[in-house]
Design a protein around this motif. Sequence first.
Motif, mmCIF file in Angstrom:
data_model
loop_
_atom_site.group_PDB
_atom_site.id
_atom_site.type_symbol
_atom_site.label_atom_id
_atom_site.label_comp_id
_atom_site.label_asym_id
_atom_site.label_seq_id
_atom_site.Cartn_x
_atom_site.Cartn_y
_atom_site.Cartn_z
ATOM 1 N N GLY A 107 1.101 18.440 4.542
ATOM 2 C CA GLY A 107 -0.180 19.093 4.363
ATOM 3 C C GLY A 107 -0.879 18.966 5.687
ATOM 4 N N GLY A 108 -0.363 19.389 6.830
ATOM 5 C CA GLY A 108 -0.931 19.367 8.079
ATOM 6 C C GLY A 108 -1.930 20.300 8.546
ATOM 7 N N PRO A 109 -2.532 20.215 9.619
ATOM 8 C CA PRO A 109 -2.750 19.020 10.392
ATOM 9 C C PRO A 109 -3.564 17.980 9.350
ATOM 10 C CG PRO A 109 -4.554 20.532 10.991
ATOM 11 C CD PRO A 109 -3.549 21.334 10.130
ATOM 12 N N TYR A 118 -2.751 22.226 1.608
ATOM 13 C CA TYR A 118 -1.770 22.871 0.519
ATOM 14 C C TYR A 118 -1.630 22.441 -0.697
ATOM 15 C CZ TYR A 118 -0.173 24.358 5.449
ATOM 16 O OH TYR A 118 0.064 24.961 6.605
ATOM 17 N N PHE A 119 -2.581 21.944 -1.380
ATOM 18 C CA PHE A 119 -2.672 21.380 -2.635
ATOM 19 C C PHE A 119 -2.369 22.786 -3.512
ATOM 20 C CE2 PHE A 119 -4.717 18.014 -0.634
ATOM 21 C CZ PHE A 119 -4.130 16.730 -1.124
ATOM 22 N N GLY A 120 -1.429 22.579 -4.410
ATOM 23 C CA GLY A 120 -1.288 23.930 -5.320
ATOM 24 C C GLY A 120 -0.648 25.019 -4.576
ATOM 25 N N LEU A 121 -0.294 24.571 -3.430
ATOM 26 C CA LEU A 121 0.509 25.720 -2.484
ATOM 27 C C LEU A 121 -0.791 26.738 -1.970
ATOM 28 C CD1 LEU A 121 3.728 26.574 -3.992
ATOM 29 C CD2 LEU A 121 3.306 24.885 -2.443
ATOM 30 N N LYS A 122 -1.860 26.177 -1.845
ATOM 31 C CA LYS A 122 -2.947 27.071 -1.240
ATOM 32 C C LYS A 122 -2.555 27.343 0.090
ATOM 33 C CE LYS A 122 -8.034 26.981 -0.868
ATOM 34 N NZ LYS A 122 -9.334 26.437 -1.003
ATOM 35 N N SER A 123 -2.888 28.670 0.734
ATOM 36 C CA SER A 123 -2.575 28.915 1.967
ATOM 37 C C SER A 123 -1.240 29.115 2.191
ATOM 38 C CB SER A 123 -3.293 28.037 3.082
ATOM 39 O OG SER A 123 -4.761 28.300 2.644
ATOM 40 N N ILE A 124 -0.044 29.016 1.311
ATOM 41 C CA ILE A 124 1.253 29.283 1.473
ATOM 42 C C ILE A 124 1.493 30.778 0.840
ATOM 43 C CG2 ILE A 124 3.421 28.672 0.741
ATOM 44 C CD1 ILE A 124 2.123 26.498 2.809
ATOM 45 N N PRO A 125 2.392 31.575 1.751
ATOM 46 C CA PRO A 125 2.934 31.393 2.889
ATOM 47 C C PRO A 125 1.959 31.392 4.164
ATOM 48 C CG PRO A 125 3.221 33.427 2.186
ATOM 49 C CD PRO A 125 2.529 32.933 1.053
ATOM 50 N N SER A 126 2.417 30.659 5.195
ATOM 51 C CA SER A 126 1.594 30.618 6.435
ATOM 52 C C SER A 126 2.704 30.701 7.792
ATOM 53 C CB SER A 126 0.908 29.232 6.649
ATOM 54 O OG SER A 126 2.065 28.285 6.807
ATOM 55 N N ALA A 127 1.978 30.923 8.964
ATOM 56 C CA ALA A 127 2.937 30.646 9.930
ATOM 57 C C ALA A 127 3.816 29.569 10.017
ATOM 58 C CB ALA A 127 2.124 31.131 11.287
ATOM 59 N N VAL A 128 3.482 28.746 9.224
ATOM 60 C CA VAL A 128 4.350 27.246 9.492
ATOM 61 C C VAL A 128 5.334 27.060 8.231
ATOM 62 C CG1 VAL A 128 4.107 24.698 9.538
ATOM 63 C CG2 VAL A 128 2.399 26.140 10.355
ATOM 64 N N TYR A 129 4.639 27.462 6.983
ATOM 65 C CA TYR A 129 5.837 27.275 6.131
ATOM 66 C C TYR A 129 5.601 28.412 4.951
ATOM 67 C CZ TYR A 129 5.196 22.080 7.230
ATOM 68 O OH TYR A 129 5.170 20.975 7.729
ATOM 69 N N ASP A 130 6.881 28.631 4.464
ATOM 70 C CA ASP A 130 6.839 29.965 3.436
ATOM 71 C C ASP A 130 7.351 29.147 2.093
ATOM 72 O OD1 ASP A 130 6.959 32.139 2.068
ATOM 73 O OD2 ASP A 130 8.125 32.927 3.760
#
Length: 510
Positions: A107-109, A118-130
């Motif tokens: 969960g960066g930065p 990213y708790f509970g995959l919030k804001s996933i997918p993103s430019a960093v992680y899918d």
Amino acid sequence: MASFPTCSAEELTPLLGLAANATAAADYICTRFTATSDKFSSTTYAIDNTYLLFSAYLVFAMQLGFAMLCAGSVRAKNTMNIMLTNVLDAAAGGISYYIFGFAFAFGGPSNGFIGKHYFGLKSIPSAVYDYSFFLYQWAFAIAAAGITSGSIAERTQFVAYLIYSSFLTGFVYPIVSHWVWSSDGWASATRTSGSLLFGSGAIDFAGSGVVHMVGGIAGLWGALIEGPRIGRFDRSGRSVALRGHSASLVVLGTFLLWFGWYGFNPGSFLTISKSYGTSNSYYGQWSAVGRTAVTTTLAGCTAALTTLFGKRLLVGHWNVTDVCNGLLGGFAAITSGCAVVEPWAAVVCGFVAAWVLIGCNVLAEKFKYDDPLEAAQLHGGCGSWGLLFTGLFAKKQYVHEVYATGRPYGLLMGGGGKLLAAQIIQILVIIGWVSVTMAPLFYALKKLNLLRVSTEDEMQGMDMTRHGGFAYAYHDEDASVHTPVGFMMRKVEPASASPSPIHNTTSMVV
């Protein structure tokens, strides 16, 4: 992912001359070029995500290997219990890693100690992680929990498995993976903010320390606090072998784990389409993936053969279970440096790993430590050797390709001692962190009478006392209801101390 060149109409127009429609032509060419570039970019994302998903499926398939290995290594009366714990490692670990674990790990930065997004995959997918990255990392987390379950098998209460598995996958393991694998981690070789540990960072490519040592050290504390199984050591302190009930399941589980390791180690590149920018267009990250699969294979094979002949010299017979454990010990050791060493070095890694495992087992018997699957010795001991091995044998070219140019590499390869120092620090902090978190947990469970089953349950076997029956049907429960088909052999016991020829016969029911 590789970046594609851009097209600018302003730069292209002068190259088309003084034609009246030069600007329009430049706009058209750049529009088509951009569309083509976007298509290639999307295709590259698709290829890399498909590769990562396939690797995640292979690593998850290792849970089946763990289940078979565990089942074969315990006595038949505890088969259902150990199989159920393997299912729960995946299920409980999935929920805890989804809610907390992934955020703590990646969960960066964030800071160098723990992630915070990213708790509970919030804001996933993103430019960093899918989503594929989460699935892959979850499969690693439950592998660590599966290692621990083997150390405390055949004597542990069901509720203890639920508690430690959730805690390990949701907090203990993610913290370590943040330190070593996150771009914010204080020991990470891929750190993007702040200075690197000894100018190098710890190289633990696929988890000899992060996965195997964490699971092994946690299992070590669990087994130490819980104590050995009843009958494992006699009254004089001599070791008594409590052999598993099925070598067939052990071999099956070993092959499944072997198969899954090709997702564990090569899959840790996360992508496959990256070019290293060399003059040889045939050489890129796809070549490094193949090399990693080769080093993994050679380390395991060497460890298996070394264990085979080593145990033959020590105890005088060929033991398939020992060979399987030796093979897995080689895999656990090479996991750290699999991407940055030559194939010949992997042979050295596997050879030493076999003797590390044999030595750890000798120490375990001397100190009356009972681990039904040798999990702490195999994963903790061989995992530690794997980290040291990387600090000794990492090759300059491979370190620079996989991580960054100018990084320190293996001591014996002429790279100085900085990488080795970082590896030693990783070993020490993993031992310390897992000890201060998991040891108190197991001790608290023991004080609350939630850790070990009763003597009666342990003697009878938990399949019967805790799970409603044995894993194997030794007779037909409906035999008294249904008429037997064909004939049934039945032994008639003698009625007196002096059996007659009539009594000492076998009757046949047709």
